[in-house]
Design an enzyme around this catalytic site. Structure first.
Site, PDB file in Angstrom:
ATOM      1  N   ASN A  86       0.802  -1.218   0.000  1.00 30.82           N
ATOM      2  CA  ASN A  86       0.000   0.000   0.000  1.00 30.82           C
ATOM      3  C   ASN A  86       0.840   1.276   0.000  1.00 30.82           C
ATOM      4  O   ASN A  86       0.347   2.333  -0.399  1.00 30.82           O
ATOM      5  CB  ASN A  86      -0.918  -0.009   1.231  1.00 30.82           C
ATOM      6  CG  ASN A  86      -1.543   1.337   1.494  1.00 30.82           C
ATOM      7  OD1 ASN A  86      -2.458   1.760   0.804  1.00 30.82           O
ATOM      8  ND2 ASN A  86      -1.043   2.047   2.510  1.00 30.82           N
ATOM      9  N   TYR A 151       3.976   9.367 -11.539  1.00 25.31           N
ATOM     10  CA  TYR A 151       3.087   8.605 -10.662  1.00 25.31           C
ATOM     11  C   TYR A 151       2.307   7.571 -11.476  1.00 25.31           C
ATOM     12  O   TYR A 151       2.198   6.399 -11.091  1.00 25.31           O
ATOM     13  CB  TYR A 151       2.134   9.559  -9.951  1.00 25.31           C
ATOM     14  CG  TYR A 151       1.117   8.896  -9.048  1.00 25.31           C
ATOM     15  CD1 TYR A 151       1.474   8.425  -7.792  1.00 25.31           C
ATOM     16  CD2 TYR A 151      -0.215   8.770  -9.445  1.00 25.31           C
ATOM     17  CE1 TYR A 151       0.539   7.832  -6.951  1.00 25.31           C
ATOM     18  CE2 TYR A 151      -1.156   8.173  -8.616  1.00 25.31           C
ATOM     19  CZ  TYR A 151      -0.776   7.712  -7.375  1.00 25.31           C
ATOM     20  OH  TYR A 151      -1.698   7.121  -6.555  1.00 25.31           O
ATOM     21  N   LYS A 155       2.420   3.437 -11.070  1.00 23.77           N
ATOM     22  CA  LYS A 155       1.218   2.677 -10.730  1.00 23.77           C
ATOM     23  C   LYS A 155       0.814   1.729 -11.862  1.00 23.77           C
ATOM     24  O   LYS A 155       0.270   0.647 -11.611  1.00 23.77           O
ATOM     25  CB  LYS A 155       0.075   3.635 -10.390  1.00 23.77           C
ATOM     26  CG  LYS A 155       0.281   4.390  -9.073  1.00 23.77           C
ATOM     27  CD  LYS A 155       0.363   3.439  -7.885  1.00 23.77           C
ATOM     28  CE  LYS A 155       0.322   4.159  -6.547  1.00 23.77           C
ATOM     29  NZ  LYS A 155       0.367   3.228  -5.401  1.00 23.77           N
TER      30      LYS A 155
END
Length: 243
Positions: A86, A151, A155
């Site tokens: 996470n 980012y 991801k």
């Protein structure tokens, strides 16, 4: 008792994942790096409720620290049977303003750290012929996000890692899945101003931001026996914001 390790477990989404998994019967290891105060507050909260929980400091960008963390958790709680990757960072910048350090740190935390943790978790899972890995990606890993190229790349890489690892580990009884949250109201969005926040919320078909509990419940489902035949999948938690 089942043992879960949650990276970034002291943050907005991470702490809720820890709470939900503890309530579901897991012994939980709260990983943190810089958020010591938050981790200790969460630890005290859950210990008061008599849950089996520990806090473990580790910079997941360092593979040696990751190896030590898994050994520590194993010695104190037992081998990790559920890994929730996470931990993450976000940053909004024009593409041409992203520095080498910005890009490296983004990948190190969001992708490389997850790789290190998966690698450290697998030996005990393979030995036990069971285990679950749940990676927390983002809607931007699916759709891309303007002014968040680094980012989005990190991801998206996490989604690719999920799918490839799922294929490799399925014969060993291990499932690997991904949760892709949309806009969730946590401190990670603190870099956005009120106008940006309103614009995002107005664009969500469900009419609201997601909550950490929305994401935690998705993680709980994928961790449950009900999802034992699900692997290599991306569960979108975005209120219809990306289909």
């Amino acid at each position: 008792m089942k043992t879960a390790l949650i990276t970034g477990g002291a943050g907005g989404i991470g702490s809720e994942i820890v709470r939900v998994l503890c309530a579901d019967g897991y012994a939980a290891a709260i990983n943190y790096n810089k958020s010591e105060n938050e981790a200790l507050r969460l630890l005290a909260e859950l210990e008061f409720l008599n849950y089996s929980v520990i806090a473990v400091k580790c910079d997941i960008r360092d593979s040696c620290e990751v190896a030590r963390m898994f050994l520590d958790v194993k010695n104190r709680l037992g081998p990790v049977s559920l890994l929730v990757n996470n931990a993450g960072v976000a940053q909004k910048k024009l593409f041409q303003d992203i520095t080498d350090d910005d890009f490296k740190n983004m990948l190190d935390v969001n992708l490389t750290g997850a790789f290190y943790c998966c690698r450290a978790a697998l030996p005990d899972m393979i030995k036990a012929k069971r285990g679950k890995i749940i990676n927390v990606s983002s809607v931007f890993g699916q759709s891309g996000g303007s002014c968040e190229a680094h980012y989005s790349a990190a991801k998206a890489g996490l989604i690719g890692l999920t799918k490839a690892l799922a294929l490799e580990t399925a014969p060993s009884g291990i499932s690997v899945n991904c949760v892709a949250p949309g806009a969730v109201k946590t401190g990670m969005l603190s870099y956005l101003d009120e106008t940006d926040m309103a614009g995002i919320e107005n664009g969500i078909p469900a009419g609201r931001f997601g909550t950490p509990r929305d994401v935690a419940e998705a993680v709980k489902f994928l961790a449950s026996p009900s999802a034992d035949y699900i692997t290599g999948q991306v569960l979108a938690v975005n209120g219809g914001g990306y289909l």
